[in-house]
Design a protein around this motif. Structure first.
Motif, PDB file in Angstrom:
ATOM      1  N   VAL A  72       0.989  -1.191   0.015  1.00 28.10           N
ATOM      2  CA  VAL A  72      -0.107   0.053   0.079  1.00 28.10           C
ATOM      3  C   VAL A  72       1.157   1.198   0.142  1.00 28.10           C
ATOM      4  O   VAL A  72       1.660   1.232   0.964  1.00 28.10           O
ATOM      5  CB  VAL A  72      -0.717   0.012   1.239  1.00 28.10           C
ATOM      6  N   GLN A  73       0.805   2.029  -1.087  1.00 27.29           N
ATOM      7  CA  GLN A  73       1.699   3.164  -1.071  1.00 27.29           C
ATOM      8  C   GLN A  73       1.039   4.599  -0.902  1.00 27.29           C
ATOM      9  O   GLN A  73       1.242   5.520  -0.428  1.00 27.29           O
ATOM     10  CB  GLN A  73       2.060   3.392  -2.596  1.00 27.29           C
ATOM     11  N   GLN A  74      -0.668   4.451  -0.720  1.00 30.88           N
ATOM     12  CA  GLN A  74      -1.295   5.712  -0.653  1.00 30.88           C
ATOM     13  C   GLN A  74      -2.437   5.305   0.333  1.00 30.88           C
ATOM     14  O   GLN A  74      -3.229   4.245   0.385  1.00 30.88           O
ATOM     15  CB  GLN A  74      -1.947   6.086  -2.038  1.00 30.88           C
ATOM     16  N   LEU A  75      -2.605   6.093   1.284  1.00 37.63           N
ATOM     17  CA  LEU A  75      -3.590   6.076   2.410  1.00 37.63           C
ATOM     18  C   LEU A  75      -3.823   7.388   3.061  1.00 37.63           C
ATOM     19  O   LEU A  75      -2.963   8.206   3.102  1.00 37.63           O
ATOM     20  CB  LEU A  75      -3.444   4.959   3.247  1.00 37.63           C
ATOM     21  N   SER A  76      -4.734   7.691   3.616  1.00 43.28           N
ATOM     22  CA  SER A  76      -5.217   8.668   4.719  1.00 43.28           C
ATOM     23  C   SER A  76      -6.152   7.981   5.653  1.00 43.28           C
ATOM     24  O   SER A  76      -6.838   7.392   5.376  1.00 43.28           O
ATOM     25  CB  SER A  76      -5.614  10.034   3.855  1.00 43.28           C
ATOM     26  N   GLY A  77      -5.768   8.564   6.780  1.00 38.23           N
ATOM     27  CA  GLY A  77      -6.907   8.096   7.797  1.00 38.23           C
ATOM     28  C   GLY A  77      -6.579   8.841   9.172  1.00 38.23           C
ATOM     29  O   GLY A  77      -5.764   9.607   9.452  1.00 38.23           O
ATOM     30  N   THR A  78      -7.554   8.240  10.174  1.00 38.79           N
ATOM     31  CA  THR A  78      -7.202   8.581  11.607  1.00 38.79           C
ATOM     32  C   THR A  78      -6.931   7.308  12.378  1.00 38.79           C
ATOM     33  O   THR A  78      -7.406   6.261  12.156  1.00 38.79           O
ATOM     34  CB  THR A  78      -8.589   9.096  12.319  1.00 38.79           C
ATOM     35  N   VAL A  79      -5.923   7.368  13.471  1.00 46.37           N
ATOM     36  CA  VAL A  79      -5.201   6.566  14.092  1.00 46.37           C
ATOM     37  C   VAL A  79      -5.529   6.833  15.664  1.00 46.37           C
ATOM     38  O   VAL A  79      -5.108   7.936  16.236  1.00 46.37           O
ATOM     39  CB  VAL A  79      -3.860   6.216  13.990  1.00 46.37           C
ATOM     40  N   ARG A  80      -6.080   5.988  16.307  1.00 44.99           N
ATOM     41  CA  ARG A  80      -6.159   6.203  17.926  1.00 44.99           C
ATOM     42  C   ARG A  80      -5.192   5.533  18.692  1.00 44.99           C
ATOM     43  O   ARG A  80      -5.025   4.285  18.433  1.00 44.99           O
ATOM     44  CB  ARG A  80      -7.714   5.863  18.227  1.00 44.99           C
ATOM     45  N   VAL A  81      -4.372   6.072  19.349  1.00 44.40           N
ATOM     46  CA  VAL A  81      -3.376   5.397  20.309  1.00 44.40           C
ATOM     47  C   VAL A  81      -3.536   5.551  21.483  1.00 44.40           C
ATOM     48  O   VAL A  81      -3.723   6.831  22.112  1.00 44.40           O
ATOM     49  CB  VAL A  81      -1.960   6.054  19.811  1.00 44.40           C
ATOM     50  N   THR A  82      -3.834   4.568  22.302  1.00 39.66           N
ATOM     51  CA  THR A  82      -3.822   4.385  23.828  1.00 39.66           C
ATOM     52  C   THR A  82      -2.883   3.617  24.501  1.00 39.66           C
ATOM     53  O   THR A  82      -2.835   2.321  24.034  1.00 39.66           O
ATOM     54  CB  THR A  82      -5.394   3.762  23.905  1.00 39.66           C
ATOM     55  N   THR A  83      -2.322   4.331  25.368  1.00 41.41           N
ATOM     56  CA  THR A  83      -0.978   3.515  25.957  1.00 41.41           C
ATOM     57  C   THR A  83      -1.323   3.666  27.416  1.00 41.41           C
ATOM     58  O   THR A  83      -1.551   4.707  28.051  1.00 41.41           O
ATOM     59  CB  THR A  83       0.061   4.316  25.649  1.00 41.41           C
ATOM     60  N   ASP A  84      -1.386   2.465  28.149  1.00 41.63           N
ATOM     61  CA  ASP A  84      -1.618   2.254  29.662  1.00 41.63           C
ATOM     62  C   ASP A  84      -0.756   1.326  30.401  1.00 41.63           C
ATOM     63  O   ASP A  84      -0.957   0.178  30.348  1.00 41.63           O
ATOM     64  CB  ASP A  84      -3.098   1.783  29.856  1.00 41.63           C
ATOM     65  N   LEU A  85       0.598   2.056  30.549  1.00 40.98           N
ATOM     66  CA  LEU A  85       1.571   1.135  30.984  1.00 40.98           C
ATOM     67  C   LEU A  85       1.661   1.157  32.529  1.00 40.98           C
ATOM     68  O   LEU A  85       2.553   0.400  33.226  1.00 40.98           O
ATOM     69  CB  LEU A  85       2.949   1.589  30.494  1.00 40.98           C
ATOM     70  N   GLY A  86       0.880   1.879  33.383  1.00 46.09           N
ATOM     71  CA  GLY A  86       0.760   1.996  34.616  1.00 46.09           C
ATOM     72  C   GLY A  86       1.744   2.708  35.020  1.00 46.09           C
ATOM     73  O   GLY A  86       2.284   2.619  36.289  1.00 46.09           O
ATOM     74  N   LEU A  87       2.522   3.879  34.463  1.00 45.85           N
ATOM     75  CA  LEU A  87       3.162   4.638  34.814  1.00 45.85           C
ATOM     76  C   LEU A  87       2.609   5.725  35.977  1.00 45.85           C
ATOM     77  O   LEU A  87       1.492   6.030  36.063  1.00 45.85           O
ATOM     78  CB  LEU A  87       3.808   5.459  33.807  1.00 45.85           C
TER      79      LEU A  87
END
Length: 425
Positions: A72-87
């Motif tokens: 895949v060379q072409q794309l657009s979109g929205t990414v949701r990043v959720t991080t819960d390492l317990g810091l």
């Protein structure tokens, strides 16, 4: 039974919004720690076809091959990043889900003096905890855009040919460089984009987890799902090594083109995912060309990144844009006696030999005693044939610091760190 993923409504791309200043937690725990933990992958024959949607059967080997061959060379979109390492949330540093604003290096009195707030490296710690929204777009190897969107501010990295712009709306600062993009990766990123920020997409995290084959991991196809409105297979990755703190990694793979759409790492201890990165919407059509054009907003402070780099090289007396970072890493390792990795696969442990002075104890008065008491409240005191030390834990990564200053760290349980320290005695 897999569930359909929710569709998230997003605003248009844009810059120049003013933020409410808030301090970010300064923990440099990379989102890509999941990729480091998943060092070796072994294949277990399995087939998918159950669940929703109803897709043709595919083996784990064939699904991995589908990911590897995806172009895949072409794309657009929205990414949701959720991080819960317990810091932990430290006093004066804001909550674990810190956002753009004050407290970053290079900012004094709300103003950036050297463009540090707009440097890509300043974004790593913000992705290390909490929930973040990324807007991404790519059009071949020479055009990419990544924007990290907060409620009050937006950070954008735009690569178009030889032009690279990094802009932080919080400080209204832009850094301009003229370095070409990396052409070794399929999903290219500007040279100024650090690996850990680049690895905040499902595609790159999945590649990290699947880059080697071995006998330390079970890989199966575990049903199907709908992700960002697209049909997907679910690849389930589980460590066979009992000492690993990783419970499982689940990768949703686009059934049509093999693009990883969602990456979820769940700790062995249970609870919510430690790392959850997925598209909430994605389009594989050619993005609008205007996404890759950038003009600094009126009044923005513009920093010449090329001049900054050249100055740093002259000060170090060497050439090469990454020299400063390399030298810093080399000096750090040399000062601590060097970095070594013991074990293999999911139970790999990084060790840094100490210089004889460990952490302060909680005994005594003054600053040292106060610091020791604070550390005592965070870490567990442990002992073995190696001597004694303190273990600091998150939901995924644990670290043992011995009384002589030697560090053992990995995505392994406490006993594995103690065993490693005993074996090195």
């Amino acid at each position: 039974m897999p569930r359909n993923e929710p569709t998230e409504r997003t605003d248009e791309w844009g810059e120049g919004r003013s933020p409410k200043r808030r301090k970010a937690v300064r923990y440099a725990v990379p989102v890509a720690v999941a990729g480091v933990a998943a060092a070796t992958i072994g294949l277990v024959p399995a087939f998918a076809g159950s669940g929703s949607p109803d897709l043709p059967k595919i083996s784990a080997q064939d699904l991995i091959a589908k990911i590897a061959s995806s172009d895949v060379q072409q794309l657009s979109g929205t990414v949701r990043v959720t991080t819960d390492l317990g810091l932990p949330s430290l006093p004066g540093m804001g909550g674990a889900a810190g956002s753009f604003g004050g407290g970053r290096g290079g900012e004094q009195g709300g103003k950036s003096d050297d463009g540090a707030s707009a440097a890509p490296q300043s974004k790593l710690m913000e992705l290390a905890s909490g929930a973040h929204t990324l807007r991404v777009a790519a059009d071949g190897p020479d055009k990419q855009r990544v924007s990290i969107v907060d409620k009050a501010a937006e950070y954008s990295l735009v690569h178009n040919g030889k032009e690279v712009w990094a802009y932080d709306s919080g400080s209204n600062t832009a850094v301009h460089s003229t370095g070409a993009g990396r052409h070794g990766d399929r999903h290219h990123a500007p040279k100024d984009l650090p690996g850990d920020l680049k690895n905040a997409t499902p595609q790159d995290l999945a590649k990290q987890a699947l880059k080697a084959a071995g006998d330390t991991t079970s890989v199966t196809v575990d049903g199907t799902a709908k992700v960002a409105g697209r049909d997907a297979y679910q690849l389930l990755i589980k460590p066979k090594q009992a000492a690993s703190t990783v419970g499982s990694i689940r990768v949703a793979v686009d059934a049509a083109n093999g693009t990883p759409l969602k990456f979820t790492l769940t700790p062995k201890s249970g609870g919510p995912a430690a790392v959850d990165v997925g598209y909430t919407n994605v389009d594989f059509a050619k993005p609008d060309a205007g996404l890759f054009s950038f003009t600094p907003p009126k009044g923005a402070k513009v920093v010449d990144g090329d001049k900054q780099r050249a100055k740093a090289e002259r000060e170090h007396g060497k050439q090469g844009k990454d020299f400063g970072a390399r030298k810093g890493a080399e000096d750090f390792k040399k000062g601590l006696g060097g970095l070594n990795v013991v074990g293999k696969g999911w139970t790999s442990i990084a060790t840094i030999k100490g210089t004889g002075s460990g952490l302060p104890s909680g005994k005594g008065q003054g600053a040292g005693g106060d610091a020791g008491k604070f550390l005592d409240s965070l870490g567990d005191k442990v002992s073995g044939s190696f001597g004694s030390g303190r273990v600091f834990s998150t939901r995924l990564v644990n670290a043992l610091i011995t009384d002589n200053g030697t560090v053992y760290v990995g995505a392994v349980d406490k006993q594995a760190l103690i065993d490693a320290a005993d074996a090195a005695k």
